[in-house]
Design an enzyme around this catalytic site. Structure first.
Site, PDB file in Angstrom:
ATOM      1  N   ALA A 177      -0.695  87.536  21.650  1.00 56.93           N
ATOM      2  CA  ALA A 177       0.635  86.933  21.655  1.00 56.93           C
ATOM      3  C   ALA A 177       1.580  87.873  20.919  1.00 56.93           C
ATOM      4  O   ALA A 177       1.400  88.128  19.728  1.00 56.93           O
ATOM      5  CB  ALA A 177       0.595  85.566  20.976  1.00 56.93           C
ATOM      6  N   GLY A 228       7.461  90.235  19.507  1.00 58.26           N
ATOM      7  CA  GLY A 228       8.474  91.265  19.373  1.00 58.26           C
ATOM      8  C   GLY A 228       8.652  91.703  17.938  1.00 58.26           C
ATOM      9  O   GLY A 228       9.456  92.596  17.646  1.00 58.26           O
ATOM     10  N   GLY A 229       7.880  91.105  17.016  1.00 59.07           N
ATOM     11  CA  GLY A 229       7.934  91.465  15.611  1.00 59.07           C
ATOM     12  C   GLY A 229       6.809  92.403  15.227  1.00 59.07           C
ATOM     13  O   GLY A 229       5.901  92.684  16.021  1.00 59.07           O
ATOM     14  N   ASP A 272       4.386  91.965  12.936  1.00 56.61           N
ATOM     15  CA  ASP A 272       3.078  91.356  12.702  1.00 56.61           C
ATOM     16  C   ASP A 272       2.255  91.259  13.981  1.00 56.61           C
ATOM     17  O   ASP A 272       1.083  91.656  14.021  1.00 56.61           O
ATOM     18  CB  ASP A 272       3.243  89.964  12.085  1.00 56.61           C
ATOM     19  CG  ASP A 272       3.831  90.007  10.691  1.00 56.61           C
ATOM     20  OD1 ASP A 272       3.587  90.999   9.977  1.00 56.61           O
ATOM     21  OD2 ASP A 272       4.529  89.049  10.315  1.00 56.61           O
ATOM     22  N   SER A 273       2.854  90.716  15.036  1.00 54.69           N
ATOM     23  CA  SER A 273       2.104  90.554  16.284  1.00 54.69           C
ATOM     24  C   SER A 273       1.805  91.903  16.933  1.00 54.69           C
ATOM     25  O   SER A 273       0.764  92.062  17.591  1.00 54.69           O
ATOM     26  CB  SER A 273       2.867  89.648  17.250  1.00 54.69           C
ATOM     27  OG  SER A 273       4.129  90.187  17.577  1.00 54.69           O
ATOM     28  N   CYS A 287       4.796  73.844  16.770  1.00 53.95           N
ATOM     29  CA  CYS A 287       4.720  74.973  17.691  1.00 53.95           C
ATOM     30  C   CYS A 287       3.300  75.502  17.768  1.00 53.95           C
ATOM     31  O   CYS A 287       2.789  75.808  18.850  1.00 53.95           O
ATOM     32  CB  CYS A 287       5.689  76.078  17.264  1.00 53.95           C
ATOM     33  SG  CYS A 287       5.754  77.469  18.415  1.00 53.95           S
ATOM     34  N   GLY A 308      -0.361  87.240  15.185  1.00 53.69           N
ATOM     35  CA  GLY A 308      -0.017  87.945  13.962  1.00 53.69           C
ATOM     36  C   GLY A 308       0.073  87.044  12.747  1.00 53.69           C
ATOM     37  O   GLY A 308       0.744  87.391  11.774  1.00 53.69           O
ATOM     38  N   CYS A 334      13.456  78.584  14.556  1.00 50.02           N
ATOM     39  CA  CYS A 334      13.766  79.576  15.590  1.00 50.02           C
ATOM     40  C   CYS A 334      14.800  79.086  16.584  1.00 50.02           C
ATOM     41  O   CYS A 334      15.588  79.872  17.103  1.00 50.02           O
ATOM     42  CB  CYS A 334      12.491  80.008  16.306  1.00 50.02           C
ATOM     43  SG  CYS A 334      11.711  78.732  17.329  1.00 50.02           S
TER      44      CYS A 334
END
Length: 383
Positions: free
Chosen positions: A6, A9-10, A12-13, A101, A125, A206
């Site tokens: 998953a 776009g950051g 961590d992931s 989520c 992440g 978010c």
């Protein structure tokens, strides 16, 4: 293993996906499009799910040399996470949308779709650890996967992951579990040439990218004028909707005059049936008993606590401090949707615990179980 990464776009992931590739897994990257208006969902480090985020995830996947897809889960997100957020506030409760989520999107919709497509696990992440243990059983030893805190105390996300439960976490991977700091993760991203290495973290809710939760609630639920009263029932102010208030809130109360003793007042109750907000002194926020609804327990926990009450620690906020308590699985409790749990705090009382919050039970770093707060009270006041 075939692993679905998953990719938000950051940083961590992106690093989690890189570590899964480095471990030799067959990795495919997926960005979840959760917003129906994706170009409006990032303001600096606020929000997520923007076109910018999808582009950053694609560039990271290209650097890693893995296939990349965008899955539109916006309808599911709206119908579960956002709908729950609105209905909980409307009912006078305080939800945690990150918990919902993880429950409905990352470890239900995403994981179920990944399983249907033949993937063995989903890598995210998140900062948490899964520890595998061999434990004795009636028919010999068996393997138990335990959820533990991350060594990175500042970023630990075991609290919001506990709701996924043991069955879904059995198909999850958290490659960042061993990292002690975010700086280490950023250094890993830079070393691999990932452009997101310096990207700011997203924060706040978010889908409320401007940070104005009250404004978001009013845009969806409308104006509903009502009264703010003190604990004696005297009207001390007005509001545009009781749904916009939460237990423990001090700011934005719109009180017409100060309290007689000059002390600050806080929201101590939200009464949706009468659209009333009740304010009172800080001491009314302290609680030492909590009832939780829809409890779930991790594999093997209750087998070793057969006598009811056991000692543990509980946490009621994502970055709150765990506090000592006695806990028991209660089955059904009056006015508490089962399965339920009961908590007696054995140290200092907690302040401002609200119905709708997630309560997670720990022993040391290990997560034992989770529930949603149904009610909280001070035992002495009940007597």
């Amino acid at each position: 293993m075939r692993v679905l990464a998953a990719m938000s776009g950051g940083v961590d992931s992106a690093v989690a996906a890189a570590l899964a590739v480095e471990a030799g897994h067959d990795v495919v990257g997926v960005h979840m499009a959760l917003s129906r208006n994706r170009d409006q969902f990032r303001t600096g480090s606020r929000g997520c799910c923007s076109i910018e985020d999808a582009g950053d995830a694609r560039r990271a996947a290209d650097v890693l040399g893995i296939p990349y897809y965008v899955w539109d889960l916006s309808e599911r997100f709206e119908d579960t996470v956002v709908a729950d957020f609105l209905s909980e506030y409307e009912a006078g409760r305080t939800p945690n949308p990150c918990v919902r989520c993880n429950e409905h999107i990352k470890f239900e919709a995403l994981l179920d779709k990944a399983t249907a497509l033949g993937f063995d696990a989903v890598a995210t992440g998140h900062y948490a650890q899964i520890v595998t243990q061999e434990v004795p059983g009636a028919h010999g030893p068996r393997t138990v996967r335990e959820l533990h805190r991350s060594p990175n105390d500042a970023k630990d996300q075991s609290y919001v992951l506990a709701v996924a439960g043991p069955e879904r976490l059995a198909r999850a991977m958290f490659p960042l579990g061993g990292f002690a700091s975010k700086d280490e993760v950023r250094a890993e991203a830079a070393r691999r040439g990932l452009s997101v290495s310096a990207k700011p973290d997203s924060y706040d809710i978010c889908f409320v990218a401007d940070g104005d939760t009250r404004g978001f609630l009013q845009s969806r639920l409308g104006s509903r004028p009502g009264e703010v009263v003190d604990v004696d029932g005297e009207v001390v102010g007005e509001h545009d909707g009781a749904y916009a208030f939460t237990v423990g809130q001090r700011k934005g109360l719109g009180l017409g005059r100060p309290a007689a003793d000059g002390k600050a007042r806080y929201v101590v109750d939200v009464q949706p049936a009468t659209n009333t907000v009740v304010v009172g002194p800080a001491e009314l926020l302290s609680v030492d008993r909590i009832a939780g609804e829809k409890a779930l327990w991790f594999d093997g926990v209750l087998e070793h606590e057969p006598d009811g009450w056991f000692d543990a620690e509980v946490q009621v906020r994502a970055h709150g401090a765990p506090v000592p308590a006695r806990v028991r699985a209660a089955g059904d409790l009056p006015d508490v949707p089962g399965p339920a749990l009961e908590i007696e705090l054995t140290g200092a009382p907690l302040r401002g615990v609200a119905a709708g919050q997630s309560v997670v039970v720990y022993r040391g770093s290990r997560v034992l179980g989770q529930a949603t707060v149904s009610r909280a009270w001070r035992a002495a006041a009940a007597r």
